[in-house]
Design an enzyme around this catalytic site. Structure first.
Site, PDB file in Angstrom:
ATOM      1  N   ASP A  70      -9.490  -6.969  -2.463  1.00  0.00           N
ATOM      2  CA  ASP A  70      -8.757  -5.605  -2.178  1.00  0.00           C
ATOM      3  C   ASP A  70      -9.950  -4.340  -2.305  1.00  0.00           C
ATOM      4  O   ASP A  70     -10.230  -3.894  -2.814  1.00  0.00           O
ATOM      5  CB  ASP A  70      -7.970  -4.749  -3.003  1.00  0.00           C
ATOM      6  CG  ASP A  70      -6.803  -3.303  -1.768  1.00  0.00           C
ATOM      7  OD1 ASP A  70      -8.072  -2.572  -1.675  1.00  0.00           O
ATOM      8  OD2 ASP A  70      -5.466  -2.954  -1.871  1.00  0.00           O
TER       9      ASP A  70
ATOM     10  N   HIS B  71      -6.899  -6.146   1.372  1.00  0.00           N
ATOM     11  CA  HIS B  71      -6.363  -5.215   1.143  1.00  0.00           C
ATOM     12  C   HIS B  71      -4.571  -5.482   1.936  1.00  0.00           C
ATOM     13  O   HIS B  71      -3.978  -4.939   2.027  1.00  0.00           O
ATOM     14  CB  HIS B  71      -6.499  -3.729   1.841  1.00  0.00           C
ATOM     15  CG  HIS B  71      -5.486  -2.784   1.610  1.00  0.00           C
ATOM     16  ND1 HIS B  71      -5.108  -2.503   0.681  1.00  0.00           N
ATOM     17  CD2 HIS B  71      -4.831  -1.568   2.906  1.00  0.00           C
ATOM     18  CE1 HIS B  71      -3.878  -1.625   0.776  1.00  0.00           C
ATOM     19  NE2 HIS B  71      -3.992  -0.997   1.523  1.00  0.00           N
TER      20      HIS B  71
ATOM     21  N   SER C  57       0.849  -1.193   0.238  1.00  0.00           N
ATOM     22  CA  SER C  57      -0.005   0.075   0.427  1.00  0.00           C
ATOM     23  C   SER C  57       1.332   1.471  -0.086  1.00  0.00           C
ATOM     24  O   SER C  57       1.709   0.942  -0.476  1.00  0.00           O
ATOM     25  CB  SER C  57      -0.954  -0.097   1.203  1.00  0.00           C
ATOM     26  OG  SER C  57      -2.240   1.338   1.103  1.00  0.00           O
TER      27      SER C  57
END
Length: 323
Positions: free
Chosen positions: A243, A275, A159
């Site tokens: 995600d 995620h 991320s």
């Protein structure tokens, strides 16, 4: 009637302008979340809680900010690859220790976990410029060590950490052997419209439409889509198709941009990956994928003159991962 409509329009316009002003003024608090609501900024536990031998490392970034990190070695004489791990946005490095514990077991590596400025025990306040300096300080520290193989340093970012890692890898082609990105966004500009849909008309880059008139006021754009096209080292893209935070399209766009000039890119999808848990839901296939990538692109010294045993691991869709 006309005056009433005008007053209403002016009122709505004023609210929008005021809202935009607040977003601009407090954008760092929206982009960076060092403290998860309901939790404290401090570490809830250390690697010793998971019986991981570790070293507390204190660094100084080039602008003088004091940073904290954990260096976790599989065992004292381990000369395997060293993973420079950059975490997701919310929380601190302690929240990633369970994943790191499994990483050590599966990959037989060392792991260096950096707390960005403003996160965990590190001083300062987060910003794109500052965190970029922090990442460089961590890499420089690793290259100054004598207890690891500095030719086998791999950057791993998830991320926000992927955006950080991409910048660091691009800037250090001779210090980073490979890059691994997991569930990373194309840019904060594109993510603004994902998290706050009304912003997609004012802020955006690769996946947004509209006037984008507020792009110039975003202080932490993290334009990973631009950076990834300049990375020379091998890149592994790990994408969780469930995600819920970063649309999987972002990872596909990053891979497409990188693959136009870098023939050492691999893209692997995990159908049930969300995620934060792609590493967990992906199971053995996830770790075997990373292991194969490291074996090919960051081999032990004794294997440098041997022919590759992973010829099928060279591009999107060509990886035959174990089930």
């Amino acid at each position: 009637m006309v005056s009433y409509v005008n007053a209403l329009l002016y009122g709505v316009g004023g609210i929008v302008v005021a809202g935009m002003a607040l977003l601009v003024a407090f954008q760092e608090r929206l982009v960076y979340v060092p403290v998860v609501p309901g939790l404290t900024k401090s570490y809830p536990f250390t690697p010793s809680r998971l019986r991981l031998p570790y070293e507390d490392v204190w660094l100084r970034s080039s602008d003088g900010v004091r940073l904290h990190a954990w260096f976790i070695k599989l065992f004292p004489e381990c000369r395997g690859p060293t993973i420079l791990f950059f975490q997701e946005n919310a929380g601190n490095i302690a929240h990633r220790l369970e994943m790191v514990r499994i990483m050590l077991q599966k990959l037989h590596c060392n792991v260096f976990m950096l707390s960005y400025r403003g996160y965990g025990a590190s001083d300062g306040y987060p910003s794109q410029h500052g965190i970029t300096l922090d990442a460089q300080a961590a890499l420089d520290h690793l290259h100054a060590r004598t207890d690891i193989d500095t030719s086998r340093i791999v950057v791993f970012g998830r991320s926000l950490g992927g955006a950080v890692g991409a910048v660091l890898t691009k800037k250090n082609p001779n210090k980073v052997a490979a890059l691994i990105l997991e569930n990373t966004f194309t840019s904060i500009l594109d993510m603004a419209g994902v998290l706050l849909p009304f912003l997609k008309w004012f802020i955006g880059k690769s996946t947004s439409k509209g006037l984008k008139i507020l792009n110039i006021v975003v202080r932490s754009p993290w334009n990973t889509i631009d950076v990834i096209g300049q990375v020379e080292q091998p890149i592994l893209f790990l994408s969780g198709l469930q995600d819920e935070m970063v649309p999987p399209l972002h990872m596909q766009l990053l891979y497409a941009k990188a693959a136009t000039h870098n023939r050492q890119c691999v893209f692997v999808e995990f159908p049930t990956g969300m995620h934060m848990d792609t590493w967990l839901s992906g199971g053995d296939r996830y770790w075997r994928t990373v292991q194969l990538f490291l074996e090919q692109h960051v081999p032990e010294k004794k294997e440098e003159n041997q022919s590759s045993q992973n010829e099928n691991f060279s591009g999107k869709g060509s990886l035959k991962s174990p089930m």
